[in-house]
Scaffold this active site. Structure first.
Site, short mmCIF file in Angstrom:
data_model
loop_
_atom_site.label_atom_id
_atom_site.label_comp_id
_atom_site.label_asym_id
_atom_site.label_seq_id
_atom_site.Cartn_x
_atom_site.Cartn_y
_atom_site.Cartn_z
N GLY A 41 -23.29 15.81 -20.17
CA GLY A 41 -24.45 15.33 -19.43
C GLY A 41 -24.23 13.91 -18.98
N ASP A 48 -38.25 17.17 -21.37
CA ASP A 48 -37.20 17.77 -20.53
C ASP A 48 -36.99 19.23 -20.92
OD1 ASP A 48 -35.35 17.83 -18.49
OD2 ASP A 48 -33.72 17.00 -19.70
#
Length: 524
Positions: free
Chosen positions: A19, A154
């Site tokens: 990420g 998220d």
């Protein structure tokens, strides 16, 4: 980094994800001799104090949580960066923390499996029961986090892991924050993925647990349809759609879901916080109710769905068919039934060996057609699965005290996505010139039509809209709008011979949620 030993005990074996802030590795704990997952912060951003604090906050936040559907934090640390690694990174243009800053890492439970996003990409829309079961597990996990005043911020399929045993676990609390903390980002900055972002989060407003529930509602929509509700050329375009546009009606994209399931998606994704689910517990309650309704409609459950069904509260479990509420007793009953059937076969074989012909029903000018013990088959082409298939043979066993039933249809109608009705057919192989069908039923009052065929197209999946006549059936060749116990339905076949005879139920008995057939007798 592969082969590196972090903290003197965690060997990095393979990269499994990456990420903007960190890379995730499959690792091996050489002390406890078990696989783990290591989330290693990128060295080039380790000098950013805000990013570093977010990374450390994730470890602290998730370490406070203990839930079967949240990936567990095992350990955390900071690996000193050797000078050679600093030099190599500098040559690559990386921004290395001054003063030999180490590399922070978090040690997590290793979940063998795949992300929910990968599963959806591979399979498309999930089975309805499976999608709701996952949503229940995730809502329960978020509820546990919210009770600790931790908001994930998220929630998306990429942050949900599906284990090889079927359960869902939420991970990556990388931008989570407690409701008591001051924000670490500038006002108006959007954190999270815009495909799933809540309207208030997109506008930079305060974020609460209701924002996670909105995102979960979008995830449920995607599980049921295979796509996200909004798309656009830029993330900002998508975010503004979440602010300004209603989420499309999920039943338009997936017509076979119940109104109960659709209402969960609608309420979770409503813009007005006063109308959205106030907390995870209330969403879980509605999801559990929807799961029970869908399970009763489908009549079958496997894998993780069965596991979640066992956790439903008693008031909700009462919606389930008896065999789902009492699976152990159901299995014992089936075993006893199998033993009785075996005994019956032995006695029938002995009687046949002694030349005794079983009695058959007769009517003036008509003779009952002998049917095999496996001649009956449930037929639900427009539905979501079999209709009590284990009871099919009760309709041809000669015992009016046993019966086959449709599943429970709580709205009282047999109207489905592809058509109307459900049925039971008998195989009169090789074929006969049927003249009449007798139906014995403990639930009189339903309407039925009779269809015939010599070949049936069984290749189409459940829920397909292809009409009966395109599947090989001819008719109707007889009908009764008010079937009574012992009803006789004449067949207009004019001597033509057919192998398959279908009793197609088009309406349920008044005020009832199902219809039953105790015996079908075909006369020639």
């Amino acid at each position: 980094m592969l082969g590196t030993l972090l903290g003197g005990r965690y060997r990095l074996d393979a990269q499994i994800g990456r990420g903007g802030m960190s890379t995730v590795y499959r690792a091996f704990d050489i002390v406890l001799e078990r696989p783990v997952a290591i989330k290693l912060m990128h060295r080039e951003i380790a000098s950013d104090s805000a990013q570093l604090e977010r990374f450390r906050r994730e470890a602290r936040s998730v370490a406070r949580l203990s839930h079967p559907h949240i990936v567990t934090v095992i350990d955390a640390g900071e690996e000193p960066t050797p000078e050679s690694a600093l030099d190599d990174a500098s040559e690559d243009g990386g921004a290395i923390g001054s003063g030999g800053t180490g590399t922070p890492y978090i040690v997590l439970e290793y979940v063998e499996g795949e992300t929910l996003k990968a599963l959806i990409r591979r399979e498309g829309p999930l089975e309805i029961l499976r999608a709701i079961a996952y949503a229940i597990e995730l809502a329960r996990a978020l509820g546990a986090a919210h009770e600790r005043l931790i908001v994930h911020r998220d929630v998306k399929p990429q942050n949900v892991l599906i284990g090889v045993e079927g359960g869902a676990k939420i991970t990556d609390f990388g931008i989570a924050r407690t409701l008591s903390e001051e924000g670490l980002t500038m006002d108006g900055r959007v954190l999270g993925t815009t495909d799933y972002v809540s309207p208030e989060q997109a506008l930079g407003q305060s974020v609460t647990g209701q924002s996670d529930l909105y995102s979960l509602g979008i995830v449920l929509y995607e599980m049921l349809t295979g796509v996200v509700p909004f798309t656009g050329e830029t993330p900002v375009t998508v975010a503004m759609k979440h602010v300004r546009e209603d989420v499309p009606d999920v039943q338009l994209a997936r017509a076979d879901i119940s109104a109960a399931t659709a209402s969960v998606v609608d309420r979770a994704t409503v813009k007005d916080l006063a109308q959205r689910y106030p907390d995870a517990a209330s969403m879980v309650t509605d999801l559990e109710e929807a799961l029970a309704i869908e399970a009763a409609r489908s009549g079958q459950a496997t894998g993780e769905v069965t596991t979640v069904l066992r956790t439903l509260p008693g008031r909700t479990r009462r919606r389930l068919p008896w065999r789902m509420r009492h699976p152990v007793r159901w299995i014992v009953s089936l075993a006893l039934l199998a033993a009785l059937v075996a005994l019956g076969l032995i006695l029938a074989a002995d009687r046949a060996h002694r030349g005794v012909t079983p009695n058959v029903l007769a009517r003036p000018g008509l003779t009952a057609v002998p049917l095999a013990q496996t001649a009956a088959h449930d037929y639900n082409p427009f539905g979501t699965g079999p209709e009590n298939r284990e009871d099919d043979q009760n309709a041809v066993d000669g015992d009016p005290n046993t019966s086959w039933s449709t599943e429970h249809y709580y709205d009282g109608t047999l109207r489905k996505a592809g058509g109307v009705g459900v049925g039971l057919y008998v195989d009169a192989a090789p074929n006969v010139a049927g003249r009449e069908i007798e139906i014995q039923t403990p639930t009189p009052g339903f309407a039925a039509q009779i269809y015939v065929a010599n070949q049936i197209d069984l290749s189409l999946p459940y829920g397909h809209s292809t009409p009966l006549t395109a599947r090989g059936w001819q008719g109707p060749v007889g009908e009764d709008h008010n079937v009574r116990d012992g009803a006789h339905i004449p067949l207009s076949l004019h001597g033509a011979r057919y192998r398959y005879y279908l009793v197609w139920i088009t309406t349920l008995p008044p005020g009832m949620e199902f219809a039953s057939i105790a015996e079908i007798t075909l006369f020639s």
